[in-house]
Structure formats: C-alpha cells, structure tokens
Scaffold this motif. Structure first.
Motif, mmCIF file in Angstrom:
data_model
loop_
_atom_site.group_PDB
_atom_site.id
_atom_site.type_symbol
_atom_site.label_atom_id
_atom_site.label_comp_id
_atom_site.label_asym_id
_atom_site.label_seq_id
_atom_site.Cartn_x
_atom_site.Cartn_y
_atom_site.Cartn_z
ATOM 1 N N THR A 99 -14.480 -20.788 -37.943
ATOM 2 C CA THR A 99 -13.198 -21.486 -37.882
ATOM 3 C C THR A 99 -12.220 -20.919 -38.903
ATOM 4 O O THR A 99 -11.040 -20.686 -38.598
ATOM 5 N N GLY A 100 -12.722 -20.649 -40.104
ATOM 6 C CA GLY A 100 -11.853 -20.120 -41.153
ATOM 7 C C GLY A 100 -11.285 -18.756 -40.814
ATOM 8 O O GLY A 100 -10.127 -18.466 -41.141
ATOM 9 N N THR A 101 -12.074 -17.918 -40.145
ATOM 10 C CA THR A 101 -11.570 -16.584 -39.801
ATOM 11 C C THR A 101 -10.520 -16.623 -38.699
ATOM 12 O O THR A 101 -9.729 -15.684 -38.565
ATOM 13 N N TYR A 102 -10.498 -17.686 -37.916
ATOM 14 C CA TYR A 102 -9.556 -17.764 -36.796
ATOM 15 C C TYR A 102 -8.209 -18.364 -37.211
ATOM 16 O O TYR A 102 -7.195 -18.162 -36.552
ATOM 17 N N ILE A 103 -8.192 -19.092 -38.318
ATOM 18 C CA ILE A 103 -6.974 -19.777 -38.741
ATOM 19 C C ILE A 103 -5.800 -18.823 -38.974
ATOM 20 O O ILE A 103 -4.669 -19.112 -38.551
ATOM 21 N N PRO A 104 -5.984 -17.664 -39.639
ATOM 22 C CA PRO A 104 -4.819 -16.775 -39.828
ATOM 23 C C PRO A 104 -4.160 -16.347 -38.519
ATOM 24 O O PRO A 104 -2.924 -16.245 -38.452
ATOM 25 N N MET A 105 -4.956 -16.104 -37.478
ATOM 26 C CA MET A 105 -4.366 -15.704 -36.194
ATOM 27 C C MET A 105 -3.582 -16.856 -35.579
ATOM 28 O O MET A 105 -2.511 -16.658 -34.987
ATOM 29 N N LEU A 106 -4.093 -18.073 -35.697
ATOM 30 C CA LEU A 106 -3.352 -19.228 -35.185
ATOM 31 C C LEU A 106 -2.044 -19.416 -35.950
ATOM 32 O O LEU A 106 -1.025 -19.785 -35.368
ATOM 33 N N ARG A 107 -2.068 -19.147 -37.251
ATOM 34 C CA ARG A 107 -0.831 -19.230 -38.023
ATOM 35 C C ARG A 107 0.166 -18.194 -37.525
ATOM 36 O O ARG A 107 1.365 -18.466 -37.416
ATOM 37 N N TRP A 151 -6.010 -26.962 -35.846
ATOM 38 C CA TRP A 151 -7.218 -27.604 -35.353
ATOM 39 C C TRP A 151 -7.788 -26.858 -34.145
ATOM 40 O O TRP A 151 -8.983 -26.985 -33.820
ATOM 41 N N GLN A 152 -6.958 -26.018 -33.503
ATOM 42 C CA GLN A 152 -7.440 -25.257 -32.358
ATOM 43 C C GLN A 152 -8.523 -24.254 -32.747
ATOM 44 O O GLN A 152 -9.256 -23.769 -31.892
ATOM 45 N N ALA A 153 -8.638 -23.969 -34.042
ATOM 46 C CA ALA A 153 -9.695 -23.052 -34.480
ATOM 47 C C ALA A 153 -11.079 -23.588 -34.138
ATOM 48 O O ALA A 153 -12.018 -22.818 -33.924
ATOM 49 N N LEU A 154 -11.214 -24.911 -34.074
ATOM 50 C CA LEU A 154 -12.499 -25.511 -33.719
ATOM 51 C C LEU A 154 -12.898 -25.210 -32.279
ATOM 52 O O LEU A 154 -14.067 -25.327 -31.920
ATOM 53 N N LEU A 155 -11.925 -24.805 -31.458
ATOM 54 C CA LEU A 155 -12.203 -24.531 -30.041
ATOM 55 C C LEU A 155 -12.615 -23.087 -29.790
ATOM 56 O O LEU A 155 -12.814 -22.701 -28.643
ATOM 57 N N LEU A 156 -12.743 -22.283 -30.848
ATOM 58 C CA LEU A 156 -13.087 -20.878 -30.639
ATOM 59 C C LEU A 156 -14.400 -20.687 -29.879
ATOM 60 O O LEU A 156 -14.485 -19.779 -29.032
ATOM 61 N N PRO A 157 -15.453 -21.491 -30.092
ATOM 62 C CA PRO A 157 -16.655 -21.321 -29.259
ATOM 63 C C PRO A 157 -16.382 -21.509 -27.762
ATOM 64 O O PRO A 157 -16.932 -20.778 -26.937
#
Length: 397
Positions: free
Chosen positions: A337-345, A352-358
């Motif tokens: 989740t932490g690695t996906y947050i910069p791309m969402l930013r 919160w969409q980072a939780l949906l990466l799986p």
C-alpha cells in the motif's frame, strides 16, 4: 508455520526487495531534468501517427499548433488508413487554429513485417527529412514522436528540447498522464503506470551505463542523428511494444536516454469501460513476456505471491486463527500500500485506493492470461482492426 504463512513470508521478502532493490520504482520524482535554453533553438519535426482518431484529435492537435517553441517546427500527421475522416479533420483543424505548417499524408497499408504505427512513423520521418533537405542541409535536428491522443501544454516542446540539449540526451521520453475520469479508469490506470515502473524503474533507465532501457511511446523527443545511427524505425519495424524497443535500439547505438513522468502532456483518450482498458492491456501483455508460456506461468505465480497472498494471509489470520499468516500478510499488504501511494498522489486520487491494489493486480493477472489466450487463437496484438502475429525475430526481446 502453516503453508499460507510461508507464502506470506515469501511475499514480505518480495516486498522488502521491491521496496529497496528495484530502483525505487515506486517514487514519482523522475520529472524533466534541469533545463537551459540553448544558444539557438534546433529545428523540430513533429510526427503524429493516427488511425481512426477523429474523437480525440480536436483535443490534441490544437495543442501542438499552439506550441510556443522559438525554433522552426513542422508537423506531419500520418493518417494510417483511417475510416473516420481523421485526415480531413486534421486539415480542417490546421486551418482553423493556424500555427506551424501541418502536412497530412497517408502511406497506405503497412508492408509485410511492419506494425501500423511504425509504418506510419517511417513515412512521417521520411517526409520530415525530405522537407528539411529542401530547406537546408541535414533536415530537422530533432523528432517529436507523439501519439494522436496526447495533448501538450504550450511550453511542452520547448521544455523537452531544453532538457535534451542541456543534458546531452539523445532520447527524452515522458509518460503522459492518462485520463482518470471514470471509476474503472481510477481503479486501473494509475496501476498501469505503477506496474510499468516496476518492470522498468525510471531511475535505472536514467542512470548512465545502466542496462535497463524503456520509453513511453506517447511522447518521445529523439535526436535525428541518433535515429539514423540506431536505424529507427527500420530496426524495430515488427515491434508490438514499440516504445521499449525504440529505447533499446537507441541504447544499443550508444545513445543516452531518459524517461520520466509528464507534467505537460496528458492523454485525452477515454477508457470508460473495463472492456476498453482490458483490450488496451491485453494487446501487449503476452508480447511483454516474449510469447513464452514458461514466463507466463512464472508471472502468474509471482503476481499471486506478491499481490494476492497478503490479503489472503490476513484473512487466514482473522478468520482461521493463523496468527503468523495474519501478521505477515498485514506487513506485506502495508508495504504494498505504501509503495502505491506516490502514484495515486501523482494522479490526484484518494489515497485509500491504495488498499485496492490487490484487486487491481488480480485484474491485470486475468488480462495477461487473456492476452496469451488471444495470441494462441491468432488474435494476439489486435488494435483498431489489425492483428499482428508473433514475429519470427522478436525485436522487443
């Protein structure tokens, strides 16, 4: 430990390695390097391959006509067998908006051994060189290869050239910001760039002497002399993943390449339905694996362990009392989740969409398998009415 706990431990190990050992792929700080205005602005030929682009051309072509570039610019739009009036629309837009001269041409159907986009680029580059030879020696100094769905800010070309000249780069490529207007786009699109960066970490691409090579085909500034030396596009004429093949050809020819995220270029192509996004990904997913069934099997297993195992292990911990699996699953999911947050930013999306990466990864897994199925059914790289078979010699590889 249980079997699922061991798998979760493998997932934690994989995420620690991805976090620290994969070129910090998750960071989004690779933007255009330092820029300085050159003493004299070089000539640029803008080549736009277009096939059935009447929907997006009114949003993209005017942005090229409005460039505030101080040097000479010519625009060549190559109508690749469109059936929706793309060529006529381009002529009308050039008259309406003015700006640099626009040449609209059609090379006819691709010859055997060529993909449509590269066939169009070949024709456009040839026209640019012929125009340049008529006006002076050497032709254009740079080529801007940009897709018909990319809209540029008025200073986009100026900034690209300033970065290339100041840093002595032969190829400067930007990953245009894709559209994220619908729910499916918000779920799938940021992950598309995230997964691309996982495979081709931008920092590694931009490190002199590194073996990793990649580009983003929607926006590529290429020095013409290097195009000649790398034999572009002839050397990659069969490539389905043409942007990565282009970067590799330039790198093999001794050129310096750079890849980053765009702040001044946006894709205006809509992908409103999941089916639209599915086709976009499935078109090249199996080609990315060199049409190799063993690599496909390894990719499916890897995606399962890295992206799907963490929530499964956490579920086992919560509902089956497997404490080890639950803790390890939670740790892996937290790092993911932490690695996906910069791309969402970067895409200005809710974090919160980072939780949906799986969930998104499971969709990409299915798209990859479907890409292989399409290939073996003879529908492989299908796009806008054309299907490209597996080449005998795979330039992508």
């Amino acid at each position: 430990m249980s079997a699922i706990a061991w798998i979760a431990l493998g997932s934690v190990a994989a995420w620690v390695w991805l976090l620290l050992g994969q070129g910090f792929f998750w960071r989004t700080d690779q933007r255009l390097p330092r820029r300085a205005d050159p003493a004299s602005w070089p000539s640029v030929a803008v080549v736009v391959p277009a096939r059935n682009e009447a929907e997006v051309l009114p949003l993209s072509l005017p942005s090229l006509l409005a460039q505030d570039y101080p040097g000479p610019v010519d625009i060549f739009l190559v109508d690749d067998g469109s059936e929706d009036g793309t060529g006529d629309l381009a002529r009308a837009l050039s008259v309406r908006y003015g700006g640099p001269p626009v040449t609209v041409a059609s090379p006819g159907a691709p010859e055997p051994g060529w993909t449509g986009k590269l066939w169009a680029l070949r024709h456009g580059i040839g026209l640019a060189r012929a125009r340049g030879e008529g006006e002076g020696p050497g032709g254009p100094e740079y080529l801007l290869l940009t897709d018909a769905d990319i809209a540029h800010e008025p200073d986009s070309l100026r900034e690209l050239v300033a970065a290339a000249t100041a840093n002595r780069l032969d190829l400067v490529s930007q990953m245009a910001r894709l559209r994220v207007a619908t729910a499916w786009e918000r779920l799938v699109v940021p992950a598309f760039v995230y997964f691309f960066a996982t495979l081709y970490p931008f920092r590694r691409v931009n490190t002199a002497g590194a073996r990793t090579a990649a580009a983003a085909g929607g926006c590529v500034l290429l020095r013409t002399e290097m195009a000649d030396r790398a034999r572009v596009p002839e050397a990659i004429r069969q490539a389905v993943i043409d942007d990565v093949s282009l970067a590799r050809a330039v790198q093999r020819a001794g050129g310096r390449i750079w890849l980053g995220l765009a702040d001044r270029a946006d894709s205006v192509r809509p992908y409103p339905r999941l089916a639209d996004l599915w086709r976009m990904v499935a078109r090249t997913a199996y080609a990315q694996l060199w049409h190799n069934p063993l690599l496909l099997a390894g990719t499916v297993a890897g995606l399962g362990v890295v992206y799907l195992a963490p929530p499964a292990a956490l579920g086992a911990g919560l509902f089956m009392g497997d404490a080890a699996a639950g803790v390890l699953g939670a740790v892996a999911w937290a790092v993911m989740t932490g690695t996906y947050i910069p791309m969402l930013r970067y895409y200005r999306q809710s974090l919160w969409q980072a939780l949906l990466l799986p969930l998104t990864a499971s969709l990409y897994l299915c798209m990859t398998v479907d890409s292989a199925v399409r290939h073996y059914r003879g529908r492989g790289a299908s796009w806008k009415g054309r299907t490209y078979p597996r080449p005998e010699v795979a330039p992508d590889r």
